[in-house]
Design a protein around this motif. Structure first.
Motif, PDB file in Angstrom:
ATOM      1  N   ASN A 103       0.849  -1.181   0.000  1.00 46.03           N
ATOM      2  CA  ASN A 103       0.000   0.000   0.000  1.00 46.03           C
ATOM      3  C   ASN A 103       0.897   1.248   0.000  1.00 46.03           C
ATOM      4  O   ASN A 103       1.961   1.256   0.620  1.00 46.03           O
ATOM      5  CB  ASN A 103      -0.912   0.024   1.222  1.00 46.03           C
ATOM      6  CG  ASN A 103      -1.881  -1.141   1.218  1.00 46.03           C
ATOM      7  OD1 ASN A 103      -2.238  -1.666   0.160  1.00 46.03           O
ATOM      8  ND2 ASN A 103      -2.300  -1.563   2.394  1.00 46.03           N
ATOM      9  N   SER A 104       0.443   2.285  -0.684  1.00 45.25           N
ATOM     10  CA  SER A 104       1.187   3.545  -0.750  1.00 45.25           C
ATOM     11  C   SER A 104       0.376   4.649  -0.092  1.00 45.25           C
ATOM     12  O   SER A 104      -0.850   4.675  -0.217  1.00 45.25           O
ATOM     13  CB  SER A 104       1.448   3.944  -2.207  1.00 45.25           C
ATOM     14  OG  SER A 104       2.137   2.934  -2.906  1.00 45.25           O
ATOM     15  N   ILE A 105       1.069   5.525   0.577  1.00 41.45           N
ATOM     16  CA  ILE A 105       0.421   6.711   1.151  1.00 41.45           C
ATOM     17  C   ILE A 105       1.194   7.938   0.697  1.00 41.45           C
ATOM     18  O   ILE A 105       2.399   8.065   0.962  1.00 41.45           O
ATOM     19  CB  ILE A 105       0.375   6.660   2.686  1.00 41.45           C
ATOM     20  CG1 ILE A 105      -0.414   5.441   3.152  1.00 41.45           C
ATOM     21  CG2 ILE A 105      -0.272   7.950   3.232  1.00 41.45           C
ATOM     22  CD1 ILE A 105      -0.422   5.256   4.659  1.00 41.45           C
ATOM     23  N   ASN A 132       1.268  12.106   0.747  1.00 38.09           N
ATOM     24  CA  ASN A 132       0.778  13.198   1.576  1.00 38.09           C
ATOM     25  C   ASN A 132       0.872  14.553   0.886  1.00 38.09           C
ATOM     26  O   ASN A 132       1.710  14.761   0.008  1.00 38.09           O
ATOM     27  CB  ASN A 132       1.570  13.244   2.888  1.00 38.09           C
ATOM     28  CG  ASN A 132       1.386  12.006   3.701  1.00 38.09           C
ATOM     29  OD1 ASN A 132       0.275  11.629   4.052  1.00 38.09           O
ATOM     30  ND2 ASN A 132       2.484  11.322   3.997  1.00 38.09           N
ATOM     31  N   LYS A 185     -13.224  11.535   4.516  1.00 39.31           N
ATOM     32  CA  LYS A 185     -12.704  10.363   3.811  1.00 39.31           C
ATOM     33  C   LYS A 185     -13.578  10.085   2.606  1.00 39.31           C
ATOM     34  O   LYS A 185     -14.795  10.253   2.661  1.00 39.31           O
ATOM     35  CB  LYS A 185     -12.729   9.164   4.767  1.00 39.31           C
ATOM     36  CG  LYS A 185     -12.233   7.859   4.193  1.00 39.31           C
ATOM     37  CD  LYS A 185     -12.290   6.762   5.263  1.00 39.31           C
ATOM     38  CE  LYS A 185     -11.831   5.421   4.741  1.00 39.31           C
ATOM     39  NZ  LYS A 185     -11.868   4.380   5.797  1.00 39.31           N
ATOM     40  N   THR A 195      -8.054   5.811  -1.663  1.00 42.50           N
ATOM     41  CA  THR A 195      -8.794   6.456  -0.585  1.00 42.50           C
ATOM     42  C   THR A 195      -8.145   7.810  -0.334  1.00 42.50           C
ATOM     43  O   THR A 195      -6.909   7.904  -0.279  1.00 42.50           O
ATOM     44  CB  THR A 195      -8.739   5.627   0.710  1.00 42.50           C
ATOM     45  OG1 THR A 195      -9.301   4.341   0.455  1.00 42.50           O
ATOM     46  CG2 THR A 195      -9.527   6.310   1.823  1.00 42.50           C
ATOM     47  N   SER A 251      -4.259  13.221   2.223  1.00 45.33           N
ATOM     48  CA  SER A 251      -3.454  12.063   1.841  1.00 45.33           C
ATOM     49  C   SER A 251      -4.198  11.200   0.830  1.00 45.33           C
ATOM     50  O   SER A 251      -5.429  11.186   0.788  1.00 45.33           O
ATOM     51  CB  SER A 251      -3.066  11.236   3.065  1.00 45.33           C
ATOM     52  OG  SER A 251      -4.191  10.605   3.608  1.00 45.33           O
ATOM     53  N   GLN A 295      -4.233   7.263  -0.410  1.00 40.57           N
ATOM     54  CA  GLN A 295      -3.798   5.907  -0.151  1.00 40.57           C
ATOM     55  C   GLN A 295      -4.124   5.051  -1.372  1.00 40.57           C
ATOM     56  O   GLN A 295      -5.250   5.062  -1.850  1.00 40.57           O
ATOM     57  CB  GLN A 295      -4.486   5.345   1.096  1.00 40.57           C
ATOM     58  CG  GLN A 295      -4.193   6.156   2.343  1.00 40.57           C
ATOM     59  CD  GLN A 295      -4.926   5.641   3.566  1.00 40.57           C
ATOM     60  OE1 GLN A 295      -5.657   4.661   3.497  1.00 40.57           O
ATOM     61  NE2 GLN A 295      -4.729   6.311   4.693  1.00 40.57           N
TER      62      GLN A 295
END
Lengths: 114, 113
Positions: free
Chosen positions: A18-20, A22, A56, A63, A74, A76
């Motif tokens: 998974n990548s986040i 910002n 959200k 997301t 952010s 995701q």
């Protein structure tokens, strides 16, 4: 860290992780926030948006989270794929302005390693 | 799927020369935009255009810049006397209505030498 030459923050992940990504925005009057994906040699492509009255929003594998208290956004990406490799920009809009002028953030270069 | 197109993909010009960057927005769209992106930096708004007139412009869009919709399909950005610092990728975008859902073209890379 920063990528020398491009002066962009970079994120390198393994395929399937998974990548986040910002983003800090600047205008507390902004009421829409959008994430764009820019692949090499192409223009920005709309991914997902969120209104300022939401915290959200979920799309397909993506997301977006909004924290208005600290003016932070952010993105995701679940199960990151090599095709997700691109520069990701957040953008903000104040819809009370005279036109829908997008104000972009600096961007993050996402590299997905197979 | 309809898309915004831009020509040329790469333009090299000498300082002081005039350049015209061309865009064909999506056919039923009414709002048009130009953005630019200096290499490695963020995308910056230049100008928006609706009903044959500029609706908003940034500080970057000075008297050296102009936009035109010469016919029913093209949208152009003209830089009268290019400077080295005009070197950038220029993106055209369009939207059906006054909305942030703007569709971007692939860009024209302008190199001023």
């Amino acid at each position: 860290g920063e990528s020398v030459g491009l002066h962009l923050p970079t994120l390198s992940v393994q395929e399937g992780d998974n990548s986040i990504i910002n983003c800090a925005y600047s205008n507390s009057a902004s009421d829409y926030f959008i994430w764009y994906k820019q692949e090499s040699g192409k223009g920005p492509q709309f991914i997902i948006d969120i209104r300022s009255n939401m915290d959200k929003r979920q799309g397909q594998r993506v997301t977006v989270l909004l924290n208005k208290t600290v003016k932070h956004l952010s993105l995701q990406i679940a199960a990151t794929q090599p095709g997700d490799s691109a520069v990701y920009f957040c953008a903000e809009i104040n819809s009370g302005g005279s036109n829908y002028k997008l104000t972009f953030g600096k961007g993050t270069l996402l590299t997905v390693n197979p | 799927e309809p898309e915004v197109t831009q020509t040329p993909s790469h333009q090299v010009t000498q300082m002081g020369q005039e350049v015209i960057l061309r865009c064909v927005p999506i056919s039923n769209h009414l709002y048009f935009y130009w953005y630019r992106q200096i290499l490695g930096q963020k995308v910056e708004f230049l100008v928006s255009f609706y009903n044959n007139e500029i609706s908003e412009k940034s500080e970057i869009f000075d008297d050296q810049f102009s936009v035109e919709r010469p016919d029913g399909s093209n949208f152009t950005l003209k830089i009268r006397s290019t400077k080295l610092e005009d070197s950038a990728m220029y993106f055209c975008a369009s939207s059906e209505r006054r909305t942030y859902e703007q569709y971007f073209g692939p860009g024209t890379r302008l190199t001023v030498t």
